[in-house]
Design a protein around this motif. Structure first.
Motif, PDB file in Angstrom:
ATOM      1  N   ASP A 241       0.849  -1.193   0.000  1.00 37.63           N
ATOM      2  CA  ASP A 241       0.000   0.000   0.000  1.00 37.63           C
ATOM      3  C   ASP A 241       0.882   1.240   0.000  1.00 37.63           C
ATOM      4  O   ASP A 241       2.003   1.195   0.487  1.00 37.63           O
ATOM      5  CB  ASP A 241      -0.826  -0.035   1.301  1.00 37.63           C
ATOM      6  N   LYS A 242       0.388   2.362  -0.533  1.00 37.74           N
ATOM      7  CA  LYS A 242       1.158   3.612  -0.557  1.00 37.74           C
ATOM      8  C   LYS A 242       2.557   3.364  -1.116  1.00 37.74           C
ATOM      9  O   LYS A 242       3.573   3.734  -0.510  1.00 37.74           O
ATOM     10  CB  LYS A 242       1.259   4.208   0.856  1.00 37.74           C
ATOM     11  N   VAL A 243       2.592   2.724  -2.277  1.00 38.19           N
ATOM     12  CA  VAL A 243       3.854   2.247  -2.837  1.00 38.19           C
ATOM     13  C   VAL A 243       4.843   3.386  -3.112  1.00 38.19           C
ATOM     14  O   VAL A 243       5.986   3.342  -2.652  1.00 38.19           O
ATOM     15  CB  VAL A 243       3.595   1.423  -4.113  1.00 38.19           C
ATOM     16  N   GLU A 244       4.405   4.397  -3.821  1.00 38.59           N
ATOM     17  CA  GLU A 244       5.354   5.451  -4.214  1.00 38.59           C
ATOM     18  C   GLU A 244       5.949   6.164  -3.009  1.00 38.59           C
ATOM     19  O   GLU A 244       7.152   6.366  -2.921  1.00 38.59           O
ATOM     20  CB  GLU A 244       4.705   6.444  -5.195  1.00 38.59           C
ATOM     21  N   GLU A 245       5.080   6.485  -2.033  1.00 37.25           N
ATOM     22  CA  GLU A 245       5.542   7.198  -0.841  1.00 37.25           C
ATOM     23  C   GLU A 245       6.534   6.379  -0.030  1.00 37.25           C
ATOM     24  O   GLU A 245       7.408   6.917   0.632  1.00 37.25           O
ATOM     25  CB  GLU A 245       4.359   7.532   0.090  1.00 37.25           C
ATOM     26  N   ARG A 246       6.357   5.049  -0.033  1.00 35.23           N
ATOM     27  CA  ARG A 246       7.137   4.231   0.903  1.00 35.23           C
ATOM     28  C   ARG A 246       8.273   3.442   0.272  1.00 35.23           C
ATOM     29  O   ARG A 246       9.071   2.824   0.970  1.00 35.23           O
ATOM     30  CB  ARG A 246       6.191   3.257   1.638  1.00 35.23           C
ATOM     31  N   LYS A 247       8.347   3.473  -1.077  1.00 39.13           N
ATOM     32  CA  LYS A 247       9.298   2.618  -1.779  1.00 39.13           C
ATOM     33  C   LYS A 247      10.744   2.808  -1.309  1.00 39.13           C
ATOM     34  O   LYS A 247      11.449   1.840  -1.034  1.00 39.13           O
ATOM     35  CB  LYS A 247       9.206   2.923  -3.270  1.00 39.13           C
ATOM     36  N   GLN A 248      11.151   4.066  -1.173  1.00 40.49           N
ATOM     37  CA  GLN A 248      12.547   4.302  -0.811  1.00 40.49           C
ATOM     38  C   GLN A 248      12.864   3.762   0.580  1.00 40.49           C
ATOM     39  O   GLN A 248      13.882   3.093   0.767  1.00 40.49           O
ATOM     40  CB  GLN A 248      12.896   5.798  -0.933  1.00 40.49           C
ATOM     41  N   SER A 249      11.988   4.010   1.555  1.00 41.37           N
ATOM     42  CA  SER A 249      12.250   3.489   2.913  1.00 41.37           C
ATOM     43  C   SER A 249      12.328   1.976   2.891  1.00 41.37           C
ATOM     44  O   SER A 249      13.173   1.374   3.561  1.00 41.37           O
ATOM     45  CB  SER A 249      11.154   3.867   3.904  1.00 41.37           C
ATOM     46  N   TYR A 250      11.446   1.337   2.128  1.00 37.36           N
ATOM     47  CA  TYR A 250      11.458  -0.132   2.084  1.00 37.36           C
ATOM     48  C   TYR A 250      12.742  -0.641   1.440  1.00 37.36           C
ATOM     49  O   TYR A 250      13.343  -1.602   1.914  1.00 37.36           O
ATOM     50  CB  TYR A 250      10.207  -0.665   1.363  1.00 37.36           C
TER      51      TYR A 250
END
Ligand code: C5P
Ligand code: MG
Length: 275
Positions: A241-250
Motif C-alpha cells: 500500500d502507498k507504494v510510491e511514498e514508501r518505496k525508498q524506505s522499504y
C-alpha cells in the motif's frame, strides 16, 4: 533490491551453513495473508472479527472509525515512529476494549474465520509444507490476534508442529466469553520488546543463527532482535500500500522488496535454494 550483490552473498552464506542453521520469522497480516483479492482489500485478524456476525452494527461502525483514523497513521512514513507509538497503543487498546464489550464467544471463532474473506498468499502450501518437511522452525510474530491467526492456518491445514506463534491472545471466562486480552500488548511498532520478552524461544533456537525475515511493515524489521549470535539475515518486505511514498524506505531497510506481489513465490524460491 537495493544491493543484489549483497543479497547473493547472504544467500550463498546461508546455503553453505545448511538448512539446519536456518529459522524463519514472519509477520502474519498482509505478509502471509493477501492484501488484495479480486480488486478488494482482504481482512487482517482484527478485521475478520470486525466484519463478522459476532459484532453488533454499532460496534462495527466504531471499529471502522478506529481503522479509518489510525491505519493511515500506521503506514505514514513521514511521521517518526516515536510519534506513532502512543497512537498505536491507543488504537489497539480501544479496539480490544470494543471487542470485549461485544462478549465474543470462543466457540464462534471457527465460524467467523470460515465465513471471512481472509486468504493466505498464493504458494502458502509449499511454504508451510516445505518448512515442515525440512524441520525449519517458523515463528509467526503478529500484532494481530493469536486465536484468529491460528484458526486461519488450522483451517488451511498448515498449522504444523514446527510453527510457533507470538501474538495477542484472547482471555475467555469460564463460560467461554471474551473478558480481556492476555499478557503484554503487541502492536506494529513494539515487536522488538515482544522479541526480548520471549528469550526462551530464541535460546532454544540458538543453533540457528541464519534468519529469513518476512514482513510488510517497517515495524516487522525488529522481529529478529531476540535471535542469538545472528550470522546472516535476509529481509523480505511486502510493499502493499502507498507504494510510491514508501518505496525508498522499504528499499533502504529490506533486502528484497516485493511490490504488490500477492504470492509467496520469492520466499519459496529462497527456501528451495537453501534446502
Ligand atoms: O500480523 P500483523 O503484525 O501484521 O498484524 C497487525 C496488523 O493488524 C496491522 O498492520 C494493522 O493494520 C492491523 N490492525 C487492524 N485492526 C486493529 C489493529 C490492527 O486491522 N484494531
Ligand atoms: Mg503485517
Amino acid at each position: 533490491m537495493r544491493d543484489p550483490q549483497r543479497v547473493q552473498e547472504i544467500l550463498q552464506s546461508m546455503m553453505k551453513a545448511g538448512s539446519n542453521t536456518v529459522q524463519v520469522i514472519s509477520d502474519f497480516d498482509m505478509t502471509l495473508t493477501r492484501f488484495m483479492y479480486n480488486g478488494k482489500r482482504c481482512p487482517t485478524c482484527h478485521n475478520i472479527l470486525d466484519n463478522s456476525r459476532l459484532i453488533s452494527d454499532d460496534g462495527k461502525v466504531e471499529l471502522k472509525e478506529l481503522l479509518d483514523t489510525y491505519y493511515p497513521i500506521e503506514i505514514d512514513t513521514s511521521r517518526p515512529v516515536e510519534e506513532k507509538l502512543p497512537l498505536m497503543v491507543e488504537w489497539w487498546t480501544k479496539a480490544h476494549e470494543l471487542l470485549v464489550q461485544q462478549a465474543i464467544r470462543k466457540d464462534m471463532l471457527t465460524t467467523a474465520v470460515r465465513e471471512s474473506e481472509a486468504k493466505l498468499r498464493e504458494g502458502f502450501q509449499l511454504f508451510f509444507d516445505h518448512l515442515h518437511e525440512h524441520s525449519i522452525p517458523l515463528l509467526i510474530f503478529s500484532a494481530g490476534i493469536g486465536d484468529i491467526l491460528e484458526e486461519v492456518i488450522q483451517q488451511a491445514g498448515v498449522f504444523h508442529p514446527n510453527v510457533k506463534v507470538f501474538s495477542n491472545y484472547m482471555d475467555f471466562d469460564e463460560s467461554g466469553v471474551l473478558r480481556a486480552f492476555k499478557g503484554e500488548l503487541i502492536h506494529v511498532y513494539n515487536k522488538r520488546e515482544g522479541a526480548i520478552l520471549n528469550t526462551g524461544h530464541f535460546q532454544e533456537l540458538r543453533t540457528r543463527p541464519n534468519v529469513l525475515l518476512m514482513g510488510d511493515s517497517l515495524g516487522d524489521l525488529n522481529m529478529a532482535d531476540g535471535v542469538h549470535d545472528m550470522e546472516n539475515i535476509l529481509k523480505i518486505g511486502f510493499l502493499n500500500d502507498k507504494v510510491e511514498e514508501r518505496k525508498q524506505s522499504y528499499l533502504d531497510l529490506y533486502d528484497i522488496v516485493l511490490i504488490k506481489d500477492e504470492t509467496l513465490e520469492v520466499p519459496n524460491a529462497v527456501l528451495l535454494y537453501l534446502t
